[in-house]
Design an enzyme around this catalytic site. Structure first.
Site, PDB file in Angstrom:
ATOM      1  N   GLY A  18       2.713  -1.985  -3.157  1.00  0.00           N
ATOM      2  CA  GLY A  18       2.095  -2.187  -1.838  1.00  0.00           C
ATOM      3  C   GLY A  18       3.047  -2.459  -0.693  1.00  0.00           C
ATOM      4  N   ARG A  68     -12.584  10.731 -12.765  1.00  0.00           N
ATOM      5  CA  ARG A  68     -12.420  11.032 -11.344  1.00  0.00           C
ATOM      6  C   ARG A  68     -13.741  11.045 -10.578  1.00  0.00           C
ATOM      7  NH1 ARG A  68      -8.260  15.491  -9.197  1.00  0.00           N
ATOM      8  NH2 ARG A  68      -9.749  17.052  -9.880  1.00  0.00           N
ATOM      9  N   MET A  93      -1.590   6.530  -6.884  1.00  0.00           N
ATOM     10  CA  MET A  93      -1.030   7.473  -7.856  1.00  0.00           C
ATOM     11  C   MET A  93      -2.066   8.355  -8.557  1.00  0.00           C
ATOM     12  SD  MET A  93       1.956   6.842  -7.001  1.00  0.00           S
ATOM     13  CE  MET A  93       3.102   7.689  -8.075  1.00  0.00           C
ATOM     14  N   ILE A  95      -4.860  11.654  -8.161  1.00  0.00           N
ATOM     15  CA  ILE A  95      -5.027  12.837  -7.305  1.00  0.00           C
ATOM     16  C   ILE A  95      -6.490  12.959  -6.897  1.00  0.00           C
ATOM     17  CG2 ILE A  95      -4.830  15.356  -7.239  1.00  0.00           C
ATOM     18  CD1 ILE A  95      -2.483  15.015  -9.269  1.00  0.00           C
ATOM     19  N   LEU A  96      -6.728  13.053  -5.588  1.00  0.00           N
ATOM     20  CA  LEU A  96      -8.113  13.180  -5.102  1.00  0.00           C
ATOM     21  C   LEU A  96      -8.540  14.648  -5.193  1.00  0.00           C
ATOM     22  CD1 LEU A  96      -7.745  10.844  -1.990  1.00  0.00           C
ATOM     23  CD2 LEU A  96      -9.001  10.326  -4.103  1.00  0.00           C
ATOM     24  N   HIS A 112       5.056  10.458   0.859  1.00  0.00           N
ATOM     25  CA  HIS A 112       5.693  10.971  -0.371  1.00  0.00           C
ATOM     26  C   HIS A 112       7.208  10.783  -0.272  1.00  0.00           C
ATOM     27  CE1 HIS A 112       5.905  13.381  -3.995  1.00  0.00           C
ATOM     28  NE2 HIS A 112       6.925  14.014  -3.446  1.00  0.00           N
TER      29      HIS A 112
HETATM   30  C1  GAR Z   1       6.399   4.924  -2.372  1.00  0.00           C
HETATM   31  O1  GAR Z   1       7.734   5.321  -2.523  1.00  0.00           O
HETATM   32  C2  GAR Z   1       5.523   6.138  -2.085  1.00  0.00           C
HETATM   33  O2  GAR Z   1       6.140   7.093  -1.274  1.00  0.00           O
HETATM   34  C3  GAR Z   1       5.306   6.665  -3.486  1.00  0.00           C
HETATM   35  O3  GAR Z   1       5.115   5.523  -4.271  1.00  0.00           O
HETATM   36  C4  GAR Z   1       5.835   4.427  -3.707  1.00  0.00           C
HETATM   37  C5  GAR Z   1       4.863   3.285  -3.516  1.00  0.00           C
HETATM   38  O4  GAR Z   1       5.521   2.131  -3.080  1.00  0.00           O
HETATM   39  N1  GAR Z   1       4.182   7.554  -3.532  1.00  0.00           N
HETATM   40  C6  GAR Z   1       4.112   8.589  -4.339  1.00  0.00           C
HETATM   41  O5  GAR Z   1       4.988   8.876  -5.137  1.00  0.00           O
HETATM   42  C7  GAR Z   1       2.833   9.379  -4.251  1.00  0.00           C
HETATM   43  N2  GAR Z   1       2.948  10.590  -4.977  1.00  0.00           N
HETATM   44  P1  GAR Z   1       4.696   0.942  -2.451  1.00  0.00           P
HETATM   45  O6  GAR Z   1       3.545   0.633  -3.411  1.00  0.00           O
HETATM   46  O7  GAR Z   1       5.689  -0.200  -2.385  1.00  0.00           O
HETATM   47  O8  GAR Z   1       4.210   1.370  -1.092  1.00  0.00           O
END
Ligand code: GAR
Length: 192
Positions: A18, A68, A93, A95-96, A112
């Site tokens: 988060g 889903r 994480m 996929i919608l 991303h």
């Molecule tokens: C972030 O690096 C985000 O870009 C990635 O997960 C991490 C979450 O960090 N998202 C993906 O890989 C989506 N495919 P956070 O929970 O600390 O924001």
């Protein structure tokens, strides 16, 4: 619901740590921000990010992901009840489905950790290092039915040093993620 302020009712979807949620909460608290976070949704009961929502007294729910269709139906209901105008995926994480995206009707943004269209999916930092790329970065894009393929709203590069490990690169990229997500929201909504 307070629509007169012009702020968009926003839902943030998370699965874990988060840190992007935290940066969006910080942005939303600014007087001139264009969003009001009305809902945080996690598909994971033990997502650390839920603590940030609780600390800031933001309405948050956990929707168990058994399949889903059921997840998306419950999500759509919560979005409707909370009058959500914008969804921001922040380390979400799952996929919608195309059907969800169609039913929701309003924009969905995702962040991303790569310079899309390079490295869709997982393990982006490892792949960039293995390929000896000179740069990596982060991208904020609109979510469509193809994974990590929607219109790019904002992207920022970071240099990959020879000394970088997957961990150090992740840290550098995350730092720019926190900067570009609010900026991308402003860019998207300013063109409204
Ligand atoms: C972030 O690096 C985000 O870009 C990635 O997960 C991490 C979450 O960090 N998202 C993906 O890989 C989506 N495919 P956070 O929970 O600390 O924001």
């Amino acid at each position: 619901m307070e629509k007169s302020s012009g702020k968009k009712n926003t839902a943030i979807l998370i699965s874990g740590r988060g840190s992007n949620l935290r940066s969006l909460i910080k942005y939303a608290k600014k007087k001139k921000s264009l969003i009001r976070i009305v809902l945080v949704v996690s598909d994971n009961f033990s997502a650390k990010g839920l603590n940030y929502a609780n600390k800031s007294k933001i309405n948050n729910i956990v929707l168990k992901y058994s399949n889903r269709e059921s997840f998306e139906n419950r999500l759509l209901k919560s979005l409707k009840i909370n009058n959500v105008d914008l969804i921001c995926l922040a380390g979400f994480m799952k996929i919608l489905s195309g059907s969800f995206i169609k039913k929701f009707k309003n924009p969905i943004l995702n962040i991303h950790p790569s310079l899309l269209p390079k490295y869709k999916g997982l393990n982006t930092h490892n792949r960039a290092i293995q390929n000896k790329d000179k740069y990596s970065g982060a991208t904020v894009h609109i979510v469509n039915k193809k994974l990590d393929s929607g219109k790019i709203i904002l992207q920022k590069k970071v240099k990959i040093l020879k000394s970088d490990s997957e961990k150090s690169l992740e840290k550098k990229v995350l730092k720019i993620e926190h900067k570009i997500y609010p900026k991308a929201i402003i860019k998207l909504l300013a063109s409204d």
